[in-house]
Design a protein around this motif. Structure first.
Motif, PDB file in Angstrom:
ATOM      1  N   THR A 178      43.807 -23.253  39.132  1.00 52.61           N
ATOM      2  CA  THR A 178      43.828 -22.630  37.797  1.00 52.61           C
ATOM      3  C   THR A 178      44.582 -23.470  36.774  1.00 52.61           C
ATOM      4  OG1 THR A 178      45.869 -21.372  38.182  1.00 52.61           O
ATOM      5  CG2 THR A 178      43.806 -20.308  38.847  1.00 52.61           C
ATOM      6  N   PHE A 179      45.272 -24.519  37.208  1.00 52.89           N
ATOM      7  CA  PHE A 179      46.059 -25.334  36.265  1.00 52.89           C
ATOM      8  C   PHE A 179      45.112 -26.222  35.448  1.00 52.89           C
ATOM      9  CE2 PHE A 179      49.786 -25.507  39.584  1.00 52.89           C
ATOM     10  CZ  PHE A 179      49.965 -24.136  39.449  1.00 52.89           C
ATOM     11  N   PRO A 180      45.350 -26.323  34.128  1.00 56.22           N
ATOM     12  CA  PRO A 180      44.429 -27.088  33.266  1.00 56.22           C
ATOM     13  C   PRO A 180      44.293 -28.557  33.670  1.00 56.22           C
ATOM     14  CG  PRO A 180      46.090 -25.932  31.958  1.00 56.22           C
ATOM     15  CD  PRO A 180      46.451 -25.718  33.380  1.00 56.22           C
ATOM     16  N   ASN A 181      45.360 -29.143  34.231  1.00 53.51           N
ATOM     17  CA  ASN A 181      45.282 -30.584  34.539  1.00 53.51           C
ATOM     18  C   ASN A 181      44.831 -30.897  35.968  1.00 53.51           C
ATOM     19  OD1 ASN A 181      47.531 -29.660  35.792  1.00 53.51           O
ATOM     20  ND2 ASN A 181      48.939 -31.231  35.029  1.00 53.51           N
ATOM     21  N   SER A 182      44.375 -29.881  36.706  1.00 56.46           N
ATOM     22  CA  SER A 182      43.927 -30.118  38.099  1.00 56.46           C
ATOM     23  C   SER A 182      42.474 -30.595  38.116  1.00 56.46           C
ATOM     24  CB  SER A 182      44.058 -28.835  38.936  1.00 56.46           C
ATOM     25  OG  SER A 182      45.393 -28.462  39.062  1.00 56.46           O
ATOM     26  N   PRO A 208      49.333 -18.588  39.850  1.00 55.86           N
ATOM     27  CA  PRO A 208      48.282 -19.163  39.002  1.00 55.86           C
ATOM     28  C   PRO A 208      48.736 -19.318  37.541  1.00 55.86           C
ATOM     29  CG  PRO A 208      47.725 -16.917  39.685  1.00 55.86           C
ATOM     30  CD  PRO A 208      48.949 -17.305  40.438  1.00 55.86           C
ATOM     31  N   GLN A 209      47.985 -20.085  36.787  1.00 47.52           N
ATOM     32  CA  GLN A 209      48.349 -20.480  35.422  1.00 47.52           C
ATOM     33  C   GLN A 209      48.870 -19.305  34.570  1.00 47.52           C
ATOM     34  OE1 GLN A 209      48.620 -23.458  34.247  1.00 47.52           O
ATOM     35  NE2 GLN A 209      48.948 -22.960  32.088  1.00 47.52           N
ATOM     36  N   ASP A 210      48.138 -18.186  34.551  1.00 43.29           N
ATOM     37  CA  ASP A 210      48.539 -17.065  33.691  1.00 43.29           C
ATOM     38  C   ASP A 210      49.873 -16.447  34.108  1.00 43.29           C
ATOM     39  OD1 ASP A 210      46.218 -17.529  32.404  1.00 43.29           O
ATOM     40  OD2 ASP A 210      45.211 -15.663  32.949  1.00 43.29           O
ATOM     41  N   ARG A 212      52.331 -18.415  35.703  1.00 50.90           N
ATOM     42  CA  ARG A 212      53.112 -19.578  36.111  1.00 50.90           C
ATOM     43  C   ARG A 212      54.613 -19.364  35.907  1.00 50.90           C
ATOM     44  NH1 ARG A 212      50.518 -25.587  35.258  1.00 50.90           N
ATOM     45  NH2 ARG A 212      51.834 -26.605  36.805  1.00 50.90           N
ATOM     46  N   LYS A 227      38.705 -18.172  38.232  1.00 53.64           N
ATOM     47  CA  LYS A 227      38.649 -19.587  37.840  1.00 53.64           C
ATOM     48  C   LYS A 227      37.594 -20.352  38.652  1.00 53.64           C
ATOM     49  CE  LYS A 227      39.916 -23.422  35.860  1.00 53.64           C
ATOM     50  NZ  LYS A 227      39.997 -23.686  34.424  1.00 53.64           N
TER      51      LYS A 227
END
Ligand SMILES: [Zn+2]
Ligand SMILES: [Zn+2]
Length: 254
Positions: A178-182, A208-210, A212, A227
């Motif tokens: 879920t991380f934008p840079n993965s 997960p990102q939300d 974090r 995701k």
């Protein structure tokens, strides 16, 4: 309905509100949770929890961090614990060259001994591999014909994922997808076929990102499923259905 194939609800950070966490998971549609062992004590606590809750299952195993505690007595203990009907796999086992909390040689020995145990007991294995991709694949190659293998919280390259799928391993996605840079993980999630995917939280870690920075919990599995479904361009229900079917088959859940 979802299956969290990897959580550590026996961890102390759940001591104050474990029942609430389990209820929230059920409300979120996470009907089964596989509670993963990391040492003997953690494996026993995981089984105790699974015995108290209908949707909970357990695995037994010594994490590579704890490989320096591994010996024949420990192996016998794991064998004995695995007789419990709630035990559905051996794990998590593997190699961790990122933190190196146990010497690498001890990690390899504990890993191989537990793979042999899984083979003997005809149980699937949950693999932890952090920055030890080559050695992990080399050791697993000796067992890939006989054991069902799950690469938990997959962190390898696309090439490695291709090799894993060719060997019939399952790839399990956790919070990092879920991380934008993965970017690597996103590419793998788009590419991989539904019949090889599992989802997990690895609670209490890797929220997960939300969420974090917070303690992770099985209810947050919905963010991970959403995701992966989005990356694949399919409705989340289809992803849920496929991953649940895979989980039920691997762990022989009712
Ligand atoms: Zn792990
Ligand atoms: Zn874990």
């Amino acid at each position: 309905m979802l299956v969290d194939t990897h959580a550590h609800l026996q961890w102390a950070s759940f001591d104050k509100d474990r029942e609430k966490v389990i209820n929230r998971a059920k409300k979120a549609g996470v009907e089964y949770i596989v509670n993963i062992g990391f040492d003997v004590d953690g494996s026993i606590k995981g089984i105790d929890l699974a015995e108290k809750h209908k949707g909970l299952y357990a695995t037994v195993g010594i994490h590579p961090h704890n490989a320096n505690q591994f010996n024949h007595k420990v192996l016998d203990k794991l064998r004995k614990l695995s007789e419990n009907p709630k035990v559905v796999a051996i794990g998590e086992i593997g190699l961790d060259y990122y933190r190196n909390l146990s010497p690498r040689q001890a990690q390899k020995e504990a890993f191989e001994a537990q793979l042999l145990l899984a083979k003997e007991l005809e149980l699937p294995v949950v693999i932890h591999d952090r920055e030890a991709h080559a050695d992990t694949l080399e050791i697993l190659s000796k067992f890939k014909e006989e054991i069902t293998i799950i690469m938990h919280c997959f962190s390898g390259s696309k090439e490695m994922a291709e090799q894993c799928v060719k060997s019939n391993f399952y790839i399990s996605f956790a919070g990092p997808v879920t991380f934008p840079n993965s970017h690597k993980l996103h590419e793998i999630a788009k590419w991989i076929k539904l019949d090889k995917i599992l989802v997990e939280t690895d609670s209490p870690w890797l929220a997960p990102q939300d969420m974090r920075g917070k303690r992770n919990e099985p209810a947050f599995l919905t963010f991970i499923a959403e995701k992966v479904a989005k990356l694949k361009g399919i409705p989340v229900n289809r992803l849920a259905e496929a991953t649940t079917e895979n989980s039920k088959e691997i762990f022989q859940l009712p």
